[in-house]
Design an enzyme around this catalytic site. Structure first.
Site, PDB file in Angstrom:
ATOM      1  N   GLU A   1      80.703  19.869   8.456  1.00  0.00           N
ATOM      2  CA  GLU A   1      81.203  18.610   8.167  1.00  0.00           C
ATOM      3  C   GLU A   1      80.385  17.718   7.716  1.00  0.00           C
ATOM      4  OE1 GLU A   1      82.925  21.183  11.433  1.00  0.00           O
ATOM      5  OE2 GLU A   1      80.674  21.265  10.659  1.00  0.00           O
TER       6      GLU A   1
ATOM      7  N   HIS B   1      84.003  22.439  22.485  1.00  0.00           N
ATOM      8  CA  HIS B   1      84.678  22.319  22.163  1.00  0.00           C
ATOM      9  C   HIS B   1      84.777  20.895  23.121  1.00  0.00           C
ATOM     10  CE1 HIS B   1      84.496  26.226  20.151  1.00  0.00           C
ATOM     11  NE2 HIS B   1      85.489  25.340  18.832  1.00  0.00           N
TER      12      HIS B   1
END
Length: 336
Positions: free
Chosen positions: A60, A129
Site C-alpha cells: 500500500e 477488514h
C-alpha cells in the site's frame, strides 16, 4: 433512471471518468483481471487496458507513492485500498506527502489523487477488514474526506472526487455494496449536488439525526420507527466529512432543538464529537438537550460473532433519540 447496486454504480462512475479523461488511471491490488475483491472495477481493465487499470504488488505504501509520482506528472490516479485496515501501511504517504504537497510547494503542485477505501463492519469479516478510520483523515489538513451512502451518490461523487484538484479520501461502506437504488446515469455532472453538501434524506421536526455511509439506511429505518411513536426525526446524510456541511446541520438543529449523531467509528474523538461540538457552538441557544452520540465502542474491532453489539443498529439509534428527548437518562455513556 436505472436500478443499480452501489458497487455497480461505482463501476459505471469509474468507467465514465476513464472514458472522459485520458489522464485518469486506476491502481490497486487485484483490481485489473479480477475486478477487485468486491468487483467494483470489474471489466475496466478489459475495456481500457492494463496501462490505465493497473494491478499492483501487495504494498500500500508503494501504491500511494506511485500515485504521488503519477500526479506530479499530470495524471489523476485513483487508488484502491483493498480493505480499510490495510490503509495504515500507507498512512505516512497520505498524511506526510499527499495532504501536505499543496502547502509545501506554496500552491505550485496539486495532487489530484482519489483514494478509494471500502469501510466499516457488518460483513462478518476478519480483523483489519472492518475498520472505521475516517477520523484520522478528517483530522488531517489538506485532505477532502467523503463517504457515500446510496448508488446515486456512488455514481456522481466518485466522478466529482476524480475531477477534484485536491486529494480525496473516498470511503465506500462495504456492507452496502449490494444495496440497490435508482441512478440517473444520463445527468450532467455539473447538475449534481456539490461533493461537500450534506443531504436531508428524511425531513423532520423533533430531532436531527446526523450520520453518513453505512448507517444512513439504518437511520432512515429509525426515523420510520420513531414516526410510529409520534416522533418526527430529520435524517441528514453528511456525505462530506471534511469539509463538513455544518450549515445544513445547524439549520436543522435550530428547527428541532435536538441532535443525535451516529457513526460506526469509536466514540472517543470520533467524527461525531466534532459534529456535536460545532452544532453546540453554533446552536447553543436553540438546543433543548445536550447532543447525543451513538457510536462504536472504544475497543479494537471485535470478532464477527460480536460485531452486531459493536456496530450501532436500529435499537441503539432509537435509544439515542429517546435520550435526547429525555425519555431515558442521558448518562453520556455509550449504550451497550
Amino acid at each position: 433512471m436505472t436500478e443499480l447496486t452501489l458497487a455497480k454504480a461505482l463501476n459505471l462512475g469509474l468507467r465514465r471518468s476513464l472514458a472522459d479523461d485520458p489522464s485518469v488511471v486506476l491502481l490497486g491490488e487485484d483490481i485489473g483481471r479480477l475486478g477487485g475483491v468486491f468487483r467494483v472495477t470489474d471489466g475496466l481493465q478489459a475495456e481500457f487496458g492494463a496501462r490505465r487499470v493497473m494491478d499492483t504488488p501487495l504494498a500500500e505504501a508503494g501504491i500511494l507513492g506511485t500515485a504521488v509520482g503519477l500526479a506530479y506528472r499530470g495524471y489523476r490516479p485513483v487508488v484502491e485500498i483493498q480493505f480499510d485496515g490495510f490503509v495504515y501501511v500507507a498512512f505516512d504517504q497520505i498524511v506526510s506527502q499527499v495532504a501536505r504537497m499543496l502547502a509545501r510547494t506554496a500552491g505550485a503542485v496539486r495532487l489530484p489523487i482519489t483514494i478509494r477505501i471500502p469501510v466499516g463492519g457488518g460483513t462478518g469479516a476478519a480483523e483489519h477488514h472492518s475498520e472505521s478510520p475516517e477520523a484520522y483523515f478528517v483530522h488531517t489538513a489538506g485532505l477532502r474526506v467523503v463517504e457515500v451512502a446510496s448508488p446515486q451518490d456512488a455514481y456522481t461523487v466518485i466522478q466529482q472526487a476524480i475531477a477534484c484538484d485536491d486529494p480525496v479520501v473516498f470511503f465506500e461502506p462495504k456492507r452496502r455494496y449490494y444495496s440497490k437504488g435508482e441512478v440517473d446515469t444520463g445527468a450532467a455532472l455539473a447538475d449534481a449536488p456539490p461533493m461537500g453538501a450534506a443531504r436531508v434524506v428524511v425531513p423532520g421536526s423533533d430531532v436531527t439525526l446526523v450520520t453518513y455511509g453505512g448507517l444512513v439506511a439504518t437511520a432512515v429505518d429509525a426515523a420510520t420507527a420513531a414516526a410510529d411513536d409520534g416522533v418526527s426525526v430529520e435524517v441528514i446524510d453528511l456525505r462530506s466529512l471534511s469539509p463538513a456541511d455544518n450549515d445544513t446541520v445547524a439549520a436543522s438543529v435550530r428547527r428541532t432543538g435536538r441532535l443525535v449523531v451516529a457513526h460506526e467509528g469509536p466514540h472517543e474523538a470520533g467524527v461525531g464529537a466534532e459534529i456535536a461540538a460545532t452544532a453546540t457552538e453554533r446552536c447553543f441557544e436553540y438546543l433543548e438537550a445536550a447532543p447525543v452520540r451513538v457510536t462504536g465502542h472504544d475497543i479494537p474491532y471485535p470478532p464477527a460473532k460480536l460485531e452486531t453489539h459493536h456496530v450501532p443498529g436500529l435499537d441503539r439509534i432509537l435509544d439515542g433519540v429517546d435520550r435526547v428527548l429525555g425519555r431515558v437518562p442521558a448518562t453520556g455513556a455509550v449504550v451497550p
